[in-house]
Design a protein around this motif. Structure first.
Motif: not given
Ligand code: GTP
Ligand code: MG
Length: 138
Positions: A102, A9, A109-110, A55, A57, A85, A114-116, A91, A49, A60-61, A52, A88
Motif C-alpha cells: 500500500r 483490487k 484509503v478506498g 459502514r 463507505f 497483512r 489489495v485486500h487480505g 489500510t 464485503y 463506494e467500496l 461492512h 500489505m
Molecule cells: P481489506 O483487506 O480490504 O479488508 O482492508 P482492511 O482490512 O485494511 O480495511 P477494512 O476491513 O477496515 O476496510 C475494508 C476496505 O474498505 C478497505 O480496504 C478500503 O478499500 C475500504 N475502506 C475503508 N475505509 C474507507 C473509507 O473511509 N472510505 C472508502 N471509500 N473506503 C474505505
C-alpha cells in the motif's frame, strides 16, 4: 501451514501491477496456491464485503470493487494471514510502512490495491467464497 485470501483490487489491475504485487507475496515467503482474474458485479462485491454493509463507505467500496478486474489468490505459508497483512501495510496508504504494497502502490484509503483476510475464520470463509478445494494446489 496457514492459508489466506488476497485480492488485487481494480486500481492495481488497471495500472498493470498484478505481477509486481504477486512478487511482493513471493518475496515474503508466501506461496500462491490458487489464482484467477475475475470481474465482480456490485452485488457479488457486496456479498463479499457484507461485514461492512452498515459502514458509510459501503456503496463506494462495492462500486469500486466492481469497477474493473480483480485477481483473487490464495496465499499459503507459516502465519500467512499476519504475514500478508504485514506485506500489505496499513489500510490508509498515508499510514503504511515503507516497502509495503500500500505504501508503494495504493492511491487512497478506498483504492488501496489489495485486500487480505484478517482472521482464520474469515480466511476460510473468503477462500470458499471464490475457490473450490480442487482449485487449491499447494
Ligand atoms: P481489506 O483487506 O480490504 O479488508 O482492508 P482492511 O482490512 O485494511 O480495511 P477494512 O476491513 O477496515 O476496510 C475494508 C476496505 O474498505 C478497505 O480496504 C478500503 O478499500 C475500504 N475502506 C475503508 N475505509 C474507507 C473509507 O473511509 N472510505 C472508502 N471509500 N473506503 C474505505
Ligand atoms: Mg478488512
Amino acid at each position: 501451514t496457514e492459508r489466506t485470501l488476497s485480492i488485487i483490487k481494480p486500481d492495481a489491475t488497471k495500472r498493470n501491477l498484478t505481477g509486481k504485487i504477486a512478487a511482493k507475496f513471493e518475496e515474503a515467503g508466501l506461496r500462491i496456491v490458487a489464482s484467477k482474474r475475475i470481474l465482480l458485479t456490485k452485488e457479488q462485491a457486496g456479498k463479499f464485503y457484507a461485514v461492512h454493509a452498515e459502514r458509510p463507505f459501503f456503496g463506494e467500496l462495492t462500486e469500486f470493487m466492481a469497477s474493473g478486474p480483480v485477481v483473487v489468490q490464495v496465499l499459503e505459508g507459516e502465519g500467512a494471514i499476519a504475514k500478508n497483512r504485514e506485506v500489505m501495510g496499513a489500510t490508509n496508504p498515508a499510514d503504511a510502512a515503507p516497502g509495503t504494497i500500500r505504501a508503494e502502490f495504493a492511491e487512497s484509503v478506498g483504492e488501496n490495491s489489495v485486500h487480505g483476510s484478517d482472521a482464520p475464520d474469515a480466511a476460510a470463509e473468503e477462500i470458499a467464497f471464490f475457490f473450490s478445494g480442487l482449485e487449491l494446489v499447494g
